[in-house]
Design a protein around this motif. Structure first.
Motif, short mmCIF file in Angstrom:
data_model
loop_
_atom_site.label_atom_id
_atom_site.label_comp_id
_atom_site.label_asym_id
_atom_site.label_seq_id
_atom_site.Cartn_x
_atom_site.Cartn_y
_atom_site.Cartn_z
N LEU A 104 0.71 -1.50 -0.55
CA LEU A 104 -0.43 0.11 -0.29
C LEU A 104 1.14 1.32 -0.28
CD1 LEU A 104 -2.68 1.77 0.35
CD2 LEU A 104 -2.63 0.47 2.19
N ALA A 105 2.18 1.24 0.99
CA ALA A 105 2.97 2.29 1.03
C ALA A 105 3.57 2.37 -0.31
CB ALA A 105 3.92 2.27 2.62
N LEU A 106 4.14 1.70 -0.86
CA LEU A 106 4.68 1.72 -2.50
C LEU A 106 3.34 2.24 -3.61
CD1 LEU A 106 6.39 -1.79 -1.92
CD2 LEU A 106 7.38 0.60 -2.32
N PHE A 107 2.41 1.36 -3.44
CA PHE A 107 0.94 1.91 -4.09
C PHE A 107 1.24 3.38 -4.29
CE2 PHE A 107 -3.60 2.85 -5.66
CZ PHE A 107 -3.13 1.19 -6.48
N GLU A 108 0.91 3.81 -3.37
CA GLU A 108 1.07 5.23 -3.15
C GLU A 108 1.66 6.43 -2.84
OE1 GLU A 108 -3.33 4.92 -0.03
OE2 GLU A 108 -1.48 5.29 0.85
N ASP A 109 2.71 5.71 -3.01
CA ASP A 109 3.71 6.97 -2.69
C ASP A 109 4.15 7.54 -4.61
OD1 ASP A 109 7.02 8.10 -2.76
OD2 ASP A 109 7.58 6.23 -1.52
N PRO A 110 4.27 8.22 -4.63
CA PRO A 110 4.21 9.00 -5.73
C PRO A 110 6.06 9.06 -6.23
CG PRO A 110 4.15 10.74 -4.21
CD PRO A 110 3.90 10.03 -3.70
N ASN A 111 7.07 8.92 -5.74
CA ASN A 111 8.47 8.58 -6.54
C ASN A 111 8.60 7.45 -6.43
OD1 ASN A 111 10.03 11.21 -5.93
ND2 ASN A 111 9.13 10.53 -3.82
N LYS A 112 7.49 5.52 -6.00
CA LYS A 112 7.99 4.66 -6.04
C LYS A 112 6.56 4.66 -7.13
CE LYS A 112 9.93 2.49 -4.46
NZ LYS A 112 11.77 1.92 -4.09
N GLY A 113 5.89 3.32 -6.77
CA GLY A 113 5.11 2.85 -7.91
C GLY A 113 4.18 4.22 -8.45
N ASN A 114 3.42 5.01 -7.03
CA ASN A 114 2.41 6.18 -8.03
C ASN A 114 1.56 5.40 -8.50
OD1 ASN A 114 2.90 8.91 -7.68
ND2 ASN A 114 2.82 8.56 -10.54
N CYS A 115 1.09 4.66 -8.29
CA CYS A 115 0.29 4.20 -8.95
C CYS A 115 -1.67 5.00 -8.51
CB CYS A 115 -0.73 2.57 -8.14
SG CYS A 115 1.16 1.52 -8.56
N ALA A 116 -1.63 5.70 -7.47
CA ALA A 116 -2.45 6.11 -6.80
C ALA A 116 -2.82 8.02 -7.11
CB ALA A 116 -2.60 6.21 -4.93
N SER A 117 -2.51 7.48 -8.35
CA SER A 117 -2.66 8.74 -9.10
C SER A 117 -3.35 8.73 -9.70
CB SER A 117 -0.72 9.36 -10.43
OG SER A 117 -0.16 8.46 -10.37
N CYS A 118 -2.85 7.23 -10.54
CA CYS A 118 -4.76 7.43 -11.70
C CYS A 118 -5.57 6.39 -10.79
CB CYS A 118 -4.21 6.34 -12.61
SG CYS A 118 -2.92 7.74 -13.64
N HIS A 119 -5.51 5.45 -10.33
CA HIS A 119 -5.70 4.94 -9.21
C HIS A 119 -6.08 5.02 -7.44
CE1 HIS A 119 -5.63 1.60 -12.86
NE2 HIS A 119 -4.47 2.08 -13.07
N ARG A 120 -7.16 5.84 -7.77
CA ARG A 120 -7.03 6.31 -6.59
C ARG A 120 -7.02 5.40 -5.38
NH1 ARG A 120 -9.35 12.48 -7.61
NH2 ARG A 120 -7.70 12.85 -8.96
N SER A 121 -7.14 5.57 -4.05
CA SER A 121 -6.35 4.56 -2.96
C SER A 121 -7.24 5.53 -1.48
CB SER A 121 -6.08 3.87 -2.62
OG SER A 121 -4.52 5.19 -2.43
N ARG A 122 -7.47 6.47 -1.72
CA ARG A 122 -8.14 7.02 -0.08
C ARG A 122 -9.67 7.26 -0.28
NH1 ARG A 122 -4.25 9.20 2.50
NH2 ARG A 122 -2.14 8.32 2.07
N VAL A 123 -10.19 7.13 0.41
CA VAL A 123 -11.30 7.39 1.25
C VAL A 123 -11.71 9.07 0.86
CG1 VAL A 123 -13.63 8.02 2.95
CG2 VAL A 123 -11.57 5.80 2.77
N GLY A 124 -12.58 9.47 -0.13
CA GLY A 124 -12.74 11.07 -0.59
C GLY A 124 -13.75 12.07 0.69
N ASN A 125 -13.23 13.15 0.83
CA ASN A 125 -14.09 14.16 1.62
C ASN A 125 -15.15 13.11 2.22
OD1 ASN A 125 -10.89 14.45 2.04
ND2 ASN A 125 -11.71 17.10 0.62
N ASP A 126 -16.01 13.09 1.21
CA ASP A 126 -17.33 13.29 1.71
C ASP A 126 -18.01 11.40 2.31
OD1 ASP A 126 -16.86 11.08 -0.71
OD2 ASP A 126 -18.49 12.32 -1.40
N GLY A 127 -16.69 10.79 2.45
CA GLY A 127 -17.15 9.46 3.22
C GLY A 127 -16.97 8.53 1.80
N THR A 128 -16.60 9.19 0.52
CA THR A 128 -16.94 8.55 -0.37
C THR A 128 -16.23 7.23 -0.18
OG1 THR A 128 -17.96 9.82 -1.80
CG2 THR A 128 -17.42 7.97 -3.06
#
Length: 377
Positions: free
Chosen positions: A200-224
């Motif tokens: 998960l950390a690698l998935f989200e790290d912009p200097n490593k996998g950076n996967c979450a830049s397109c495949h978003r992994s965080r809950v939205g501010n509205d709880g989505t």
């Protein structure tokens, strides 16, 4: 009353979804290619599935999953994020729409695509679908919802069929249950293993996998809950897949957003080679990856992002002079469209951004996105 109608439509849509008699061959249902056992994705490791009147016509693209499509926005050439997700002044470019090229916006319209495709269910016209529908044993249920005269009008009957399929595919219990281990982790009901947590950390790290830049992994501010996609359309520069029959013609190219299955943007050169970013939910169930079904192993799919530009010889053919022919599934004028964001793109030392062990960690994390995790472990 509305709830009862929705329940009836869901049951009817489910029958339609699993009924092969609606196809020209009489053997191909929606569920044939979108198997619920594998996240409503392809049931096998074939790059593309066979259909048509004789079940011998090969498609052009891999079968996408039908799960977690409920929040896909309508297609837009200029998509601006809402304030609670990011800077609303940023134009994210082509975004949204269903299918690999985003050419339809609603489930009812998407349902018509395979019904009328010559290499899928192969009905020549909506009337052909309705003719087959009139012969099914559930016409009474159909008429009970839409009226006794609905099947006498091809246009109204076909629209009603699309509505029933759409309502079924919008059933939250079946198509977006948010029941993965990662959902349980976000709710505080499960703990990730050390390897999953590293992934998960690698998935989200912009200097490593950076996967979450397109495949978003965080809950939205509205709880989505996270959808694991930004709904964008990008060009990955995948190698040409010789298994796809159409690729035997060296002049043929599947250019995604600018054709051949989508025609309204055919003159937009900057869109050629762009395909929709799918959700990664249930990705570990798949055995076919990317729009052209080139890869049949999840680890190898992750490795493509790491090796495409650092070790291209692993992926692309060589020219007569021994040089690697990168991006061989895109005509040269469109190769500038290929995405170069990390982990893609050249590296100063030509060293892959992820090690083999780190790729394994990301794959382990992706396994937590599979629905069906025990709710009370």
């Amino acid at each position: 009353m509305a709830y009862a109608r929705a329940e009836a439509l869901t049951r009817l849509g489910q029958r339609l979804f699993f009924d092969p008699a609606l196809s020209a061959s009489g053997k191909l249902a929606c569920a044939t290619c979108h198997d619920p056992k594998v996240g409503f994705g392809p049931p096998n490791a074939l790059a593309v599935q066979a259909g048509g009147k004789d079940l011998q016509q090969l498609g052009l693209r891999a079968v996408p999953s039908l799960k977690y499509l409920q929040t896909v926005p309508q297609f837009s050439e200029h998509y601006f994020e809402s304030d609670d997700e990011g800077d609303a002044s940023i134009d994210n470019g082509p975004t949204g729409g269903l299918t690999w090229d985003g050419r339809v916006d609603r489930h009812r319209d998407q349902a018509a695509v395979p019904l009328l495709s010559p290499f899928e269910m192969a009905n020549a016209t909506p009337g052909d679908v309705v003719k087959r529908l009139r012969e099914r044993e559930y016409t009474e249920a159909f008429e009970a919802i839409f009226g006794a005269a609905v099947l006498a009008d091809d246009s109204k009957a076909f629209a009603a069929l699309g509505e029933a399929l759409a309502v079924y595919q919008e059933d939250s219990r079946t198509f977006y249950p948010y029941s993965s281990k990662y959902d349980a982790y976000l709710a505080g009901r499960a703990r990730l293993t050390p390897q999953e947590a590293r992934g998960l950390a690698l998935f989200e790290d912009p200097n490593k996998g950076n996967c979450a830049s397109c495949h978003r992994s965080r809950v939205g501010n509205d709880g989505t809950p996270p959808q694991f996609t930004d709904y964008g359309l990008i060009a990955l520069g995948l190698p040409r897949n010789p298994v796809i029959a159409a690729n035997a013609d060296s002049a043929f190219f599947d250019l995604g957003l600018c054709g051949p299955l989508r025609s309204d943007l055919a003159d937009r050169a900057e869109y050629c080679g762009l395909f929709r970013t799918p959700s990664l939910r249930n990705v570990a169930l798949r055995r076919t990856f990317f729009h052209n079904g080139l890869v049949h192993d999840l680890r190898r799919a992750v490795a493509f992002y790491v090796e495409r530009d650092t070790e291209p010889e692993k992926w692309y053919p060589r020219n007569a002079d021994g040089t690697v022919r990168k991006f061989d599934d895109l005509p040269r004028p469109y190769q500038t469209n290929v995405n170069q964001n990390p982990p893609l793109g050249p590296r100063p030392d030509n060293r892959p951004v992820l090690t083999a062990a780190e790729i394994d960690d990301i794959v382990a994390f992706l396994g937590t996105l599979t629905d069906g995790f025990p709710q009370n472990p």
